[in-house]
Motif scaffolding. Structure first.
Motif, PDB file in Angstrom:
ATOM      1  N   MET A  77       0.831  -1.205   0.000  1.00 43.62           N
ATOM      2  CA  MET A  77       0.000   0.000   0.000  1.00 43.62           C
ATOM      3  C   MET A  77       0.868   1.258   0.000  1.00 43.62           C
ATOM      4  O   MET A  77       0.482   2.286  -0.572  1.00 43.62           O
ATOM      5  CB  MET A  77      -0.929  -0.001   1.213  1.00 43.62           C
ATOM      6  CG  MET A  77      -2.047  -1.009   1.106  1.00 43.62           C
ATOM      7  SD  MET A  77      -3.026  -1.155   2.597  1.00 43.62           S
ATOM      8  CE  MET A  77      -3.739   0.460   2.717  1.00 43.62           C
ATOM      9  N   ILE A  78       2.034   1.178   0.597  1.00 43.50           N
ATOM     10  CA  ILE A  78       2.942   2.331   0.630  1.00 43.50           C
ATOM     11  C   ILE A  78       3.467   2.622  -0.770  1.00 43.50           C
ATOM     12  O   ILE A  78       3.568   3.779  -1.185  1.00 43.50           O
ATOM     13  CB  ILE A  78       4.093   2.059   1.612  1.00 43.50           C
ATOM     14  CG1 ILE A  78       3.529   1.881   3.019  1.00 43.50           C
ATOM     15  CG2 ILE A  78       5.111   3.187   1.592  1.00 43.50           C
ATOM     16  CD1 ILE A  78       4.521   1.342   4.013  1.00 43.50           C
ATOM     17  N   LEU A  79       3.785   1.572  -1.520  1.00 39.97           N
ATOM     18  CA  LEU A  79       4.310   1.765  -2.871  1.00 39.97           C
ATOM     19  C   LEU A  79       3.242   2.264  -3.845  1.00 39.97           C
ATOM     20  O   LEU A  79       3.544   2.978  -4.800  1.00 39.97           O
ATOM     21  CB  LEU A  79       4.895   0.446  -3.386  1.00 39.97           C
ATOM     22  CG  LEU A  79       6.076  -0.109  -2.589  1.00 39.97           C
ATOM     23  CD1 LEU A  79       6.463  -1.475  -3.111  1.00 39.97           C
ATOM     24  CD2 LEU A  79       7.248   0.848  -2.655  1.00 39.97           C
ATOM     25  N   ILE A  80       1.997   1.897  -3.618  1.00 39.63           N
ATOM     26  CA  ILE A  80       0.903   2.273  -4.514  1.00 39.63           C
ATOM     27  C   ILE A  80       0.467   3.723  -4.297  1.00 39.63           C
ATOM     28  O   ILE A  80      -0.141   4.327  -5.173  1.00 39.63           O
ATOM     29  CB  ILE A  80      -0.286   1.307  -4.297  1.00 39.63           C
ATOM     30  CG1 ILE A  80       0.093  -0.071  -4.788  1.00 39.63           C
ATOM     31  CG2 ILE A  80      -1.537   1.771  -4.990  1.00 39.63           C
ATOM     32  CD1 ILE A  80      -0.947  -1.111  -4.496  1.00 39.63           C
ATOM     33  N   MET A  81       0.822   4.307  -3.175  1.00 38.03           N
ATOM     34  CA  MET A  81       0.329   5.632  -2.815  1.00 38.03           C
ATOM     35  C   MET A  81       0.609   6.669  -3.906  1.00 38.03           C
ATOM     36  O   MET A  81      -0.251   7.500  -4.224  1.00 38.03           O
ATOM     37  CB  MET A  81       0.961   6.087  -1.501  1.00 38.03           C
ATOM     38  CG  MET A  81       0.400   7.380  -0.966  1.00 38.03           C
ATOM     39  SD  MET A  81       0.983   7.771   0.661  1.00 38.03           S
ATOM     40  CE  MET A  81       2.566   8.459   0.320  1.00 38.03           C
ATOM     41  N   ASN A  82       1.779   6.639  -4.525  1.00 33.67           N
ATOM     42  CA  ASN A  82       2.117   7.644  -5.532  1.00 33.67           C
ATOM     43  C   ASN A  82       1.363   7.457  -6.839  1.00 33.67           C
ATOM     44  O   ASN A  82       1.224   8.403  -7.612  1.00 33.67           O
ATOM     45  CB  ASN A  82       3.622   7.603  -5.810  1.00 33.67           C
ATOM     46  CG  ASN A  82       4.414   8.050  -4.606  1.00 33.67           C
ATOM     47  OD1 ASN A  82       3.928   8.805  -3.780  1.00 33.67           O
ATOM     48  ND2 ASN A  82       5.635   7.565  -4.501  1.00 33.67           N
ATOM     49  N   TYR A  83       0.880   6.262  -7.117  1.00 33.03           N
ATOM     50  CA  TYR A  83       0.271   5.965  -8.410  1.00 33.03           C
ATOM     51  C   TYR A  83      -1.253   5.952  -8.388  1.00 33.03           C
ATOM     52  O   TYR A  83      -1.871   5.740  -9.418  1.00 33.03           O
ATOM     53  CB  TYR A  83       0.765   4.611  -8.922  1.00 33.03           C
ATOM     54  CG  TYR A  83       2.262   4.549  -9.024  1.00 33.03           C
ATOM     55  CD1 TYR A  83       2.937   5.317  -9.961  1.00 33.03           C
ATOM     56  CD2 TYR A  83       2.993   3.741  -8.184  1.00 33.03           C
ATOM     57  CE1 TYR A  83       4.308   5.273 -10.053  1.00 33.03           C
ATOM     58  CE2 TYR A  83       4.366   3.689  -8.268  1.00 33.03           C
ATOM     59  CZ  TYR A  83       5.022   4.461  -9.207  1.00 33.03           C
ATOM     60  OH  TYR A  83       6.382   4.411  -9.293  1.00 33.03           O
TER      61      TYR A  83
END
Length: 117
Positions: A77-83
């Motif tokens: 979920m942390i990695l998806i935040m920017n996209y």
């Protein structure tokens, strides 16, 4: 079309024959008391080999497994935040964390987290 049907029939027949042979050949004809008992240096066992285990340790293991999977779901979920859409990401994260907190509260109410006993 005919070759595919023929090939499927051959595969099903071959699988059935192999399963039947495995079932027939795997049967034991006799049951030896010495071979089916647990081994203790060649002597008869002094006590039962099946010792009871504490259900508390099993519950702790299940709780650990659940929270381990939850962490594996939170990290991406942390990695998806920017996209992704920030509002959608925030609501999804809050709902997910609320479900986790409700589960933790339920376990705490049931006394599963009281390890002093």
């Amino acid at each position: 079309m005919f070759s595919m049907t023929l090939m499927s029939l051959i595969i099903i027949t071959l699988s059935t024959v192999v399963m039947m042979l495995a079932t027939i050949l795997s049967k034991k004809n006799y049951s030896d008391r010495e071979k089916s008992s647990p081994f203790e240096c060649g002597f008869d066992p002094m006590s039962s080999s099946r010792l009871p285990f504490s259900l508390k340790f099993f519950l702790i293991t299940i709780i650990f497994l659940i929270f381990d999977v939850e962490i594996a779901l939170i990290l991406p979920m942390i990695l998806i935040m920017n996209y992704s859409n920030l509002l959608m990401w925030t609501t999804t994260s809050i709902v997910f964390i609320l479900i986790l907190l409700l589960g933790l509260y339920h376990e705490w109410n049931q006394g599963m987290l009281d390890w002093s006993n």
